[in-house]
Design a protein around this motif. Structure first.
Motif, short mmCIF file in Angstrom:
data_model
loop_
_atom_site.label_atom_id
_atom_site.label_comp_id
_atom_site.label_asym_id
_atom_site.label_seq_id
_atom_site.Cartn_x
_atom_site.Cartn_y
_atom_site.Cartn_z
N SER A 1 0.84 -1.19 0.00
CA SER A 1 0.00 0.00 0.00
C SER A 1 0.88 1.24 0.00
O SER A 1 1.98 1.24 0.55
CB SER A 1 -0.88 -0.01 1.26
OG SER A 1 -1.57 1.21 1.40
N GLY B 1 -5.60 1.57 1.62
CA GLY B 1 -5.96 0.75 0.47
C GLY B 1 -4.84 -0.23 0.17
O GLY B 1 -3.69 0.17 -0.01
N TRP B 2 -5.16 -1.53 0.14
CA TRP B 2 -4.16 -2.57 -0.06
C TRP B 2 -4.37 -3.29 -1.38
O TRP B 2 -5.50 -3.55 -1.78
CB TRP B 2 -4.21 -3.57 1.09
CG TRP B 2 -3.75 -2.96 2.37
CD1 TRP B 2 -4.52 -2.30 3.29
CD2 TRP B 2 -2.42 -2.91 2.85
NE1 TRP B 2 -3.73 -1.84 4.32
CE2 TRP B 2 -2.43 -2.20 4.08
CE3 TRP B 2 -1.20 -3.38 2.37
CZ2 TRP B 2 -1.29 -1.98 4.83
CZ3 TRP B 2 -0.06 -3.15 3.12
CH2 TRP B 2 -0.11 -2.46 4.33
#
Length: 121
Positions: free
Chosen positions: A60, A65-66
């Motif tokens: 990330s 948000g990954w």
């Protein structure tokens, strides 16, 4: 003069992570590392079934948000019948700021440790 910093001793992302349920590791800040290696030590604790599942490394830029890593391969179909050590390695500059490990089990139970090593430039 460029100075390189080596992670010594290795940083432990996970100590005694339980493998009978989905697992998300601590976050590691990997910005400006040139080459990283993650060593997994897995121990099965049940005599009924092998430990089976997938280790995935995610990255990330904002720690919110990954995405699945494009530089570390997923380690699918892990099948441990007693104890095993294996690693996932990348070479070159790491283009992400954060890294974490995801475990998705399919059978068995056990524990694992994950240590990360690398050189920061």
């Amino acid at each position: 003069n460029k100075m390189k910093v080596v992670l010594d001793p290795p940083y432990h992302l996970v100590l005694q992570g339980v493998l009978d349920a989905p697992f998300v590791s601590n976050t590691f800040e990997c910005l400006a590392y040139y080459g990283l290696a993650i060593q997994f030590n897995v121990t099965r604790v049940t005599s009924v079934a092998n430990v089976e599942g997938d280790f995935k490394i995610q990255q990330s830029h904002d720690n919110i948000g990954w995405v699945d890593s494009t530089i570390f391969p997923t380690i699918p179909g892990v099948n441990i019948n007693s104890f095993s050590t294996f690693a996932s390695v990348t070479q070159g500059m790491v283009p992400w700021k954060y890294l974490r490990i995801i475990w998705t089990p399919t059978a068995g139970t056990g524990f694992f440790d994950a240590a990360i090593m690398g050189v920061r430039v």
